[in-house]
Write an enzyme that holds these catalytic residues in place. Structure first.
Site, PDB file in Angstrom:
ATOM      1  N   ASN A 136     -17.001 -16.492  15.512  1.00  0.00           N
ATOM      2  CA  ASN A 136     -16.522 -17.872  15.599  1.00  0.00           C
ATOM      3  C   ASN A 136     -16.211 -18.430  14.220  1.00  0.00           C
ATOM      4  OD1 ASN A 136     -17.097 -17.549  18.294  1.00  0.00           O
ATOM      5  ND2 ASN A 136     -19.062 -18.634  18.206  1.00  0.00           N
ATOM      6  N   ILE A 137     -15.238 -19.316  14.198  1.00  0.00           N
ATOM      7  CA  ILE A 137     -14.854 -19.950  12.915  1.00  0.00           C
ATOM      8  C   ILE A 137     -15.357 -21.393  12.862  1.00  0.00           C
ATOM      9  CG2 ILE A 137     -12.869 -18.433  12.608  1.00  0.00           C
ATOM     10  CD1 ILE A 137     -11.037 -20.602  13.670  1.00  0.00           C
ATOM     11  N   ASP A 138     -16.128 -21.807  13.902  1.00  0.00           N
ATOM     12  CA  ASP A 138     -16.726 -23.151  13.842  1.00  0.00           C
ATOM     13  C   ASP A 138     -17.978 -23.095  12.974  1.00  0.00           C
ATOM     14  OD1 ASP A 138     -17.887 -22.414  17.140  1.00  0.00           O
ATOM     15  OD2 ASP A 138     -19.186 -22.571  15.392  1.00  0.00           O
TER      16      ASP A 138
ATOM     17  N   HIS B 158     -14.900 -13.445  10.974  1.00  0.00           N
ATOM     18  CA  HIS B 158     -13.499 -13.846  11.154  1.00  0.00           C
ATOM     19  C   HIS B 158     -13.142 -15.070  10.324  1.00  0.00           C
ATOM     20  CE1 HIS B 158     -13.279 -11.678  15.316  1.00  0.00           C
ATOM     21  NE2 HIS B 158     -13.219 -10.845  14.303  1.00  0.00           N
TER      22      HIS B 158
ATOM     23  N   GLY C 190     -21.999 -14.449  24.440  1.00  0.00           N
ATOM     24  CA  GLY C 190     -20.776 -15.229  24.618  1.00  0.00           C
ATOM     25  C   GLY C 190     -19.539 -14.598  24.032  1.00  0.00           C
TER      26      GLY C 190
ATOM     27  N   SER D 157     -16.306 -11.704  24.947  1.00  0.00           N
ATOM     28  CA  SER D 157     -15.670 -10.875  25.992  1.00  0.00           C
ATOM     29  C   SER D 157     -15.556  -9.428  25.540  1.00  0.00           C
ATOM     30  CB  SER D 157     -14.266 -11.423  26.298  1.00  0.00           C
ATOM     31  OG  SER D 157     -13.469 -11.338  25.110  1.00  0.00           O
TER      32      SER D 157
ATOM     33  N   ASN E 246     -24.188 -13.239  28.677  1.00  0.00           N
ATOM     34  CA  ASN E 246     -22.809 -13.698  28.860  1.00  0.00           C
ATOM     35  C   ASN E 246     -22.616 -14.319  30.243  1.00  0.00           C
ATOM     36  OD1 ASN E 246     -20.354 -13.568  27.145  1.00  0.00           O
ATOM     37  ND2 ASN E 246     -19.461 -12.735  29.023  1.00  0.00           N
TER      38      ASN E 246
ATOM     39  N   GLU F 120     -19.723 -14.291  32.157  1.00  0.00           N
ATOM     40  CA  GLU F 120     -18.947 -13.431  33.086  1.00  0.00           C
ATOM     41  C   GLU F 120     -19.166 -11.954  32.749  1.00  0.00           C
ATOM     42  OE1 GLU F 120     -17.024 -16.852  34.650  1.00  0.00           O
ATOM     43  OE2 GLU F 120     -16.760 -14.769  35.297  1.00  0.00           O
TER      44      GLU F 120
HETATM   45  C1  BV8 Z   1      -8.417  -5.237  12.137  1.00  0.00           C
HETATM   46  C2  BV8 Z   1      -9.761 -15.722  14.201  1.00  0.00           C
HETATM   47  C3  BV8 Z   1      -7.662  -3.540  10.702  1.00  0.00           C
HETATM   48  C4  BV8 Z   1      -8.583 -16.433  14.706  1.00  0.00           C
HETATM   49  C5  BV8 Z   1      -9.846 -13.701  15.529  1.00  0.00           C
HETATM   50  C6  BV8 Z   1      -9.535  -0.868  17.176  1.00  0.00           C
HETATM   51  C7  BV8 Z   1     -10.180  -0.914  15.935  1.00  0.00           C
HETATM   52  C8  BV8 Z   1      -9.823  -1.880  14.991  1.00  0.00           C
HETATM   53  C9  BV8 Z   1      -8.830  -2.817  15.276  1.00  0.00           C
HETATM   54  C10 BV8 Z   1      -8.197  -2.785  16.505  1.00  0.00           C
HETATM   55  C11 BV8 Z   1      -8.548  -1.816  17.453  1.00  0.00           C
HETATM   56  N1  BV8 Z   1      -7.769  -2.020  18.550  1.00  0.00           N
HETATM   57  C12 BV8 Z   1      -6.979  -3.101  18.319  1.00  0.00           C
HETATM   58  C13 BV8 Z   1      -7.192  -3.564  17.084  1.00  0.00           C
HETATM   59  C14 BV8 Z   1      -6.479  -4.684  16.469  1.00  0.00           C
HETATM   60  C15 BV8 Z   1      -7.120  -6.030  16.737  1.00  0.00           C
HETATM   61  C16 BV8 Z   1      -7.694  -6.162  18.118  1.00  0.00           C
HETATM   62  O1  BV8 Z   1      -8.885  -5.961  18.333  1.00  0.00           O
HETATM   63  N2  BV8 Z   1      -6.848  -6.558  19.045  1.00  0.00           N
HETATM   64  C17 BV8 Z   1      -7.289  -6.788  20.405  1.00  0.00           C
HETATM   65  C18 BV8 Z   1      -6.544  -7.984  20.967  1.00  0.00           C
HETATM   66  C19 BV8 Z   1      -7.086  -5.509  21.189  1.00  0.00           C
HETATM   67  N3  BV8 Z   1      -8.151  -6.285  15.749  1.00  0.00           N
HETATM   68  C20 BV8 Z   1      -7.793  -6.807  14.569  1.00  0.00           C
HETATM   69  O2  BV8 Z   1      -6.644  -7.034  14.259  1.00  0.00           O
HETATM   70  C21 BV8 Z   1      -8.913  -7.089  13.569  1.00  0.00           C
HETATM   71  N4  BV8 Z   1      -8.523  -6.533  12.318  1.00  0.00           N
HETATM   72  O3  BV8 Z   1      -8.681  -4.440  12.979  1.00  0.00           O
HETATM   73  O4  BV8 Z   1      -7.959  -4.912  10.899  1.00  0.00           O
HETATM   74  C22 BV8 Z   1      -7.451  -3.341   9.263  1.00  0.00           C
HETATM   75  C23 BV8 Z   1      -7.970  -2.186   8.693  1.00  0.00           C
HETATM   76  C24 BV8 Z   1      -7.770  -1.975   7.337  1.00  0.00           C
HETATM   77  C25 BV8 Z   1      -7.073  -2.910   6.580  1.00  0.00           C
HETATM   78  C26 BV8 Z   1      -6.564  -4.062   7.162  1.00  0.00           C
HETATM   79  C27 BV8 Z   1      -6.745  -4.281   8.520  1.00  0.00           C
HETATM   80  C28 BV8 Z   1      -9.096  -8.577  13.299  1.00  0.00           C
HETATM   81  C29 BV8 Z   1      -9.476  -9.314  14.521  1.00  0.00           C
HETATM   82  C30 BV8 Z   1      -9.789 -10.767  14.170  1.00  0.00           C
HETATM   83  C31 BV8 Z   1      -8.733 -11.684  14.760  1.00  0.00           C
HETATM   84  N5  BV8 Z   1      -9.169 -13.070  14.615  1.00  0.00           N
HETATM   85  N6  BV8 Z   1     -10.309 -14.925  15.290  1.00  0.00           N
HETATM   86  C32 BV8 Z   1      -8.992 -17.713  15.382  1.00  0.00           C
HETATM   87  O5  BV8 Z   1     -10.161 -17.901  15.782  1.00  0.00           O
HETATM   88  O6  BV8 Z   1      -8.071 -18.529  15.507  1.00  0.00           O
HETATM   89  S1  BV8 Z   1     -10.243 -12.913  16.972  1.00  0.00           S
HETATM   90  C33 BV8 Z   1     -10.336 -13.901  18.400  1.00  0.00           C
HETATM   91  O7  BV8 Z   1     -11.012 -13.150  19.405  1.00  0.00           O
HETATM   92  C34 BV8 Z   1     -11.203 -15.073  18.369  1.00  0.00           C
HETATM   93  O8  BV8 Z   1     -11.116 -15.763  17.216  1.00  0.00           O
HETATM   94  C35 BV8 Z   1     -12.612 -14.577  18.619  1.00  0.00           C
HETATM   95  O9  BV8 Z   1     -13.297 -14.580  17.412  1.00  0.00           O
HETATM   96  C36 BV8 Z   1     -12.381 -13.186  19.057  1.00  0.00           C
HETATM   97  C37 BV8 Z   1     -13.212 -12.689  20.182  1.00  0.00           C
HETATM   98  O10 BV8 Z   1     -13.126 -13.580  21.259  1.00  0.00           O
HETATM   99  P1  BV8 Z   1     -14.500 -14.060  21.934  1.00  0.00           P
HETATM  100  O11 BV8 Z   1     -15.295 -14.747  20.883  1.00  0.00           O
HETATM  101  O12 BV8 Z   1     -15.138 -12.932  22.639  1.00  0.00           O
HETATM  102  O13 BV8 Z   1     -13.972 -15.156  22.952  1.00  0.00           O
HETATM  103  P2  BV8 Z   1     -13.386 -14.913  24.410  1.00  0.00           P
HETATM  104  O14 BV8 Z   1     -12.786 -16.203  24.839  1.00  0.00           O
HETATM  105  O15 BV8 Z   1     -12.564 -13.671  24.435  1.00  0.00           O
HETATM  106  O16 BV8 Z   1     -14.696 -14.628  25.304  1.00  0.00           O
HETATM  107  C38 BV8 Z   1     -15.659 -15.644  25.498  1.00  0.00           C
HETATM  108  C39 BV8 Z   1     -16.768 -15.056  26.361  1.00  0.00           C
HETATM  109  O17 BV8 Z   1     -17.796 -16.039  26.494  1.00  0.00           O
HETATM  110  C40 BV8 Z   1     -16.316 -14.696  27.762  1.00  0.00           C
HETATM  111  O18 BV8 Z   1     -16.784 -13.405  28.091  1.00  0.00           O
HETATM  112  C41 BV8 Z   1     -16.993 -15.751  28.656  1.00  0.00           C
HETATM  113  O19 BV8 Z   1     -17.435 -15.220  29.886  1.00  0.00           O
HETATM  114  C42 BV8 Z   1     -18.196 -16.127  27.833  1.00  0.00           C
HETATM  115  N7  BV8 Z   1     -18.638 -17.512  28.052  1.00  0.00           N
HETATM  116  C43 BV8 Z   1     -17.867 -18.610  28.269  1.00  0.00           C
HETATM  117  N8  BV8 Z   1     -18.656 -19.693  28.402  1.00  0.00           N
HETATM  118  C44 BV8 Z   1     -19.943 -19.271  28.237  1.00  0.00           C
HETATM  119  C45 BV8 Z   1     -19.930 -17.878  28.020  1.00  0.00           C
HETATM  120  N9  BV8 Z   1     -21.053 -17.162  27.843  1.00  0.00           N
HETATM  121  C46 BV8 Z   1     -22.230 -17.836  27.878  1.00  0.00           C
HETATM  122  N10 BV8 Z   1     -22.312 -19.174  28.072  1.00  0.00           N
HETATM  123  C47 BV8 Z   1     -21.203 -19.916  28.261  1.00  0.00           C
HETATM  124  N11 BV8 Z   1     -21.318 -21.248  28.464  1.00  0.00           N
END
Ligand code: BV8
Length: 228
Positions: A91-93, A108, A175, A177, A201, A203
């Protein structure tokens, strides 16, 4: 089971009950805006003002939200636990620090920080950032960007995180996904060295089967109950 070294990975779900939007839930951030436009270096190069507006809006939101019982329970755990506790947040908060967590890594980046792409100087930012702002260090204008790790960029603190994962005996994911790497792969790393792994979590996630223990529910109920 008694533990001596805990690593806790948090995602947007831990801040949801504080009123901070998650990304992939129904109506989440990525359902309203294309991450390619606002969370990639290419998107920033294409339309910096649009990216500034996206993060200015979320930064302004920080003033209207407060840490919840889950953030506070993690801060209590760190204060009272005899062994070591490290919180790694996606999280960035700033809710973990406002709840009192000290040993915290923002892998992040942080909404309240910006840096100059010309001279690399980082500084705090609590207001709006525009392309007219200048860097107080090198004087350049239009070179400031949010200090946030976008897709395709290397997350922060990876060496420290891997080191902590390789010596922990308890790994808890709260929290998240598990959609984004490298964070989504941490559970496997912890499991490989024999740590007990727990997912708290709301879900089901695509990584449920990777955890020794899965508890389903809201973070403000699950986290205090788990750490108490
Ligand atoms: C990188 C900042 C390489 C932005 C974010 C394999 C290995 C390495 C990389 C990759 C790979 N495969 C793909 C990649 C590339 C990519 C990636 O993962 N893509 C995905 C889409 C497939 N990864 C990257 O690009 C990363 N960098 O790999 O660099 C590299 C190597 C060498 C040199 C240079 C580069 C960088 C990733 C960072 C991106 N930035 N955040 C912003 O915030 O604006 S990521 C983004 O998703 C979000 O910011 C967040 O931080 C992150 C994860 O999301 P979650 O926090 O899980 O949130 P989400 O909504 O998905 O889920 C919430 C969960 O909470 C749910 O499950 C829900 O059920 C639950 N929930 C809801 N309410 C509640 C709850 N649980 C409990 N109580 C509740 N009340």
């Amino acid at each position: 089971m008694s533990f001596s070294s805990i690593v806790i990975l948090t995602g947007a779900g831990i801040s949801a009950e504080s009123g901070v939007d998650t990304f992939r839930d129904k109506g989440g951030i990525w359902s309203k805006v294309d991450l390619q436009d606002v969370a990639t270096p290419q998107g920033f190069k294409r339309d910096p003002e649009r990216v500034h507006a996206f993060y200015n809006d979320r930064r302004a939101g920080l003033k209207t939200v407060r840490p919840n019982a889950a953030h506070r329970a993690l801060a209590r755990l760190e204060a009272e636990f005899i062994g070591s506790v490290l919180v790694v947040t996606q999280n960035i908060d700033n809710l973990h620090e406002r709840a009192g967590t000290k040993h915290l890594l923002h892998m992040h980046g942080e909404l309240t920080k910006v840096f100059c792409t010309k001279c690399g100087t980082h500084r705090d930012e609590h207001g709006d950032l525009t392309t007219f702002d200048y860097c107080s260090q090198c004087g350049a204008t239009g070179t400031l960007r949010p200090d946030i790790v976008w897709f395709g960029e290397m997350p922060y603190h990876m060496d420290e995180i891997h080191e902590a994962l390789h010596r922990c005996d308890l790994f808890i994911a709260i929290g998240t996904s598990g959609s984004v790497y490298p964070a989504a792969g941490f559970v496997e790393e912890a499991h490989a060295i024999g740590a007990h792994t727990v997912e708290l979590n709301l879900e089901p996630t695509e990584h449920d089967s990777a955890f020794d223990e899965v508890r389903r529910g809201r973070a403000t109920e699950l986290v205090p109950a788990y750490v108490e």
